[in-house]
Design an enzyme around this catalytic site. Sequence first.
Site, PDB file in Angstrom:
ATOM      1  N   ASP A  68     -46.259  27.865  65.559  1.00  0.00           N
ATOM      2  CA  ASP A  68     -47.376  27.615  64.359  1.00  0.00           C
ATOM      3  C   ASP A  68     -47.142  29.482  64.538  1.00  0.00           C
ATOM      4  OD1 ASP A  68     -49.404  27.117  63.132  1.00  0.00           O
ATOM      5  OD2 ASP A  68     -50.649  29.077  64.274  1.00  0.00           O
ATOM      6  N   GLY A  69     -46.920  30.186  63.310  1.00  0.00           N
ATOM      7  CA  GLY A  69     -47.049  31.003  62.798  1.00  0.00           C
ATOM      8  C   GLY A  69     -48.592  32.011  64.076  1.00  0.00           C
ATOM      9  N   HIS A  70     -49.254  31.440  64.225  1.00  0.00           N
ATOM     10  CA  HIS A  70     -50.422  32.212  65.227  1.00  0.00           C
ATOM     11  C   HIS A  70     -49.816  31.485  66.524  1.00  0.00           C
ATOM     12  CE1 HIS A  70     -53.118  34.231  67.414  1.00  0.00           C
ATOM     13  NE2 HIS A  70     -53.443  35.217  65.425  1.00  0.00           N
ATOM     14  N   GLU A 108     -50.934  44.514  61.757  1.00  0.00           N
ATOM     15  CA  GLU A 108     -51.499  44.842  63.052  1.00  0.00           C
ATOM     16  C   GLU A 108     -51.404  44.694  64.311  1.00  0.00           C
ATOM     17  OE1 GLU A 108     -54.494  41.598  62.107  1.00  0.00           O
ATOM     18  OE2 GLU A 108     -55.013  42.249  60.876  1.00  0.00           O
ATOM     19  N   HIS A 134     -47.411  41.057  65.582  1.00  0.00           N
ATOM     20  CA  HIS A 134     -49.114  41.722  65.853  1.00  0.00           C
ATOM     21  C   HIS A 134     -49.596  41.563  66.968  1.00  0.00           C
ATOM     22  CE1 HIS A 134     -53.022  38.992  64.896  1.00  0.00           C
ATOM     23  NE2 HIS A 134     -53.294  39.993  64.323  1.00  0.00           N
ATOM     24  N   CYS A 149     -62.928  36.941  63.442  1.00  0.00           N
ATOM     25  CA  CYS A 149     -62.297  36.476  64.883  1.00  0.00           C
ATOM     26  C   CYS A 149     -62.860  37.542  66.232  1.00  0.00           C
ATOM     27  CB  CYS A 149     -60.482  37.078  64.876  1.00  0.00           C
ATOM     28  SG  CYS A 149     -59.851  38.731  64.434  1.00  0.00           S
ATOM     29  N   CYS A 150     -63.226  38.194  66.357  1.00  0.00           N
ATOM     30  CA  CYS A 150     -63.609  39.132  67.050  1.00  0.00           C
ATOM     31  C   CYS A 150     -65.418  38.417  67.756  1.00  0.00           C
ATOM     32  CB  CYS A 150     -63.799  41.102  67.423  1.00  0.00           C
ATOM     33  SG  CYS A 150     -61.209  41.325  66.498  1.00  0.00           S
ATOM     34  N   GLU A 197     -57.636  46.113  68.293  1.00  0.00           N
ATOM     35  CA  GLU A 197     -58.361  45.279  67.760  1.00  0.00           C
ATOM     36  C   GLU A 197     -58.696  44.443  69.478  1.00  0.00           C
ATOM     37  OE1 GLU A 197     -56.371  42.054  65.405  1.00  0.00           O
ATOM     38  OE2 GLU A 197     -58.267  40.965  65.840  1.00  0.00           O
TER      39      GLU A 197
HETATM   40 ZN   LIG Z   1     -60.522  39.989  65.929  1.00  0.00          ZN
END
Ligand SMILES: [Zn+2]
Length: 644
Positions: free
Chosen positions: A186-188, A313, A261, A409-410, A329
């Site tokens: 997966d990319g993430h 990022e 990232h 997301c945060c 982040e």
């Molecule tokens: Zn986040």
Amino acid sequence: MYHTMDDLNPKEVTLLEGFWKERNHLLADVIIPYQWDTLNNRTEGVPLSHAVENFRIAAKELEGIPGGTIFQDSDVAKWIEAASYSLMFQPNSELEASIDELVRLIEKSQHSNGYVNTFFTAKGIEQRWSDLEMGHELYCAGHLIEASITYYQATGKRRLMDVMIRYANLIAEEFGPEKGKLHAYDGHPEIEIALYRLAAASDDERYMNLADYFMNIRGSVRTMYATTNAEGARKPKSRWFEADYFVADKPIRSMTEVTGHAVRAMYLYAGMTDQCRHTGEPELWETLTELWNNLAQKRVYITGAIGSQSHGERFTVDYDLPPDRGYTETCASIGLVFWAWRMSLIDMDSRYADMIERAMYNGALSGISLDGKTYFYVNPLEIIPSITTFRHDMEHVLPHRAGWFDCACCPTNIARLIGSIGKYIYSFTDTHVYIHQYISSEAEVPLGNQKVSILQETKYPWNGEMHLTMHMQGSVQVSLSLRKPHWCDDFKLLVNGTEWDGWHMEKGYITIDRVWASSDTVALELEMPAKFFQADSRILDYCGKTALMRGPLVYCLEEIDNGAQLQELLIDQHGDIKVEEGVIQSSPTTTLLLDGYRETLRVEELYEPVRQNKRTKVRIKAIPYFQWGNRAKDQEMRVWFRTV
Ligand SMILES: [Zn+2]
């Protein structure tokens, strides 16, 4: 092998009166309800989330197309996880009913083959895995798996875990080294750490093997070229970013620098550490140590923030840590906590728990306001609002916290970190218990052949005193290791009220080997003066500047206390420092009052030959960095300043 409270059940730790209990009350009373409303599009004046609605659509209970980002399902998952931790802290039948309703929807949205994803359900599931680089399907799956395990730990309810096991089984059928399966990752990263957790929770090695597979194939193929299961149609996607953005430019064992990232990198390194923990592979440990040293010695902010550039990022190069335009982040600091924790479970060295402390009290916690309703995505160390809001290269930086984000997301991530804080306090073997974090709590730890109850009382991080009482049947021979934080030069240790020098230092832990009896006490008094810190002079922005810490807390100067043009202030390093307890927005604080000067220069034609500038004596007030931006909006703030 070191064990953690998570190996048992995080419920075995009960928070007591103190810093983190206050935050867990806020989690239960404000953060969870606020986020639930927001995920249901009921919060006024913030970007619509659509996250719950998307599951209604996927469950065919509502007409429409999914809204929000392609990874919106992960917000629901992280909220379930945060809410589950909150249920462990404070039972709430209404909240549990809301989660159960959500679980019903998730189950109803599940395809007969086990697949769960609202966006690709709308696209048609034959499109699944067609954009592994940016589609975030396995990332969402990972978060849902983690949520299902935490909900099971909190309530004993297996329904969501069973749904996710069916999904994990589909993933295991469709990905892997065997012929006919997709050879991709997966990319993430996220699915990996989730599968390691699932392997432990379900006692099924298949998930561990699948996680190992996703780790080991990384960097050997470009995942986007292997991303379709439509017959023969292997059309590459357009390149959004180079492979290093995905932390997939080389096989994991060839990595030498933290790159790409920042959040992806942290989740990947956390997974690599999980892999190393179960295989014990020396080569992988060497890689992890090299990566850790690169981060800790060259690429992390003093606040535990990471990611120096908004484009991608991402990490950039060594010593590039700009205070005003970094990416920093909240999720990246949280990811650093995940990674550091896993490193400490292989190598019990205090550097990892020190990093957890640095990140959680500063770079992560600044991500949420003291009232629990607004959030920073980016956590700068310096703000001049008029510049920040104008400049193109700072458009990612907000001078105030926001109620929600298009890419949110945060908020749910910081919520689950706050809820899970108890699990970072202890780790142990049969005969050794380590105390990594000083947090008022009570825990049942299996030591020797019995459960030992450890009561920890402390006002940390506001002062450095910690008091332990142990209760057990009879007596037990156990080594007790207490972390000596990196910022602490001197401490006093008392056993049963008497100063005790029979300790020895083990990789940053003050260690006592003895036979303990019930009601034995240990008191640790860490000296916690305010202290000035300087940075390696290769960091361009901090050369000649100083930061201030007291204990684990980084301090900052804010306009509301000191006036605008904070760069004109000079703090007298040798002057008086008054430590004052107080409140900021009804939340306890400890502020520092310092001697210093303001050096103002106003020049008609902007520049002039150097002369002796006039300095005016001033008192300068510093507050904990994580509490900045809570009293007024759009204020100047800085962490690094000049001194005399
Ligand atoms: Zn986040």
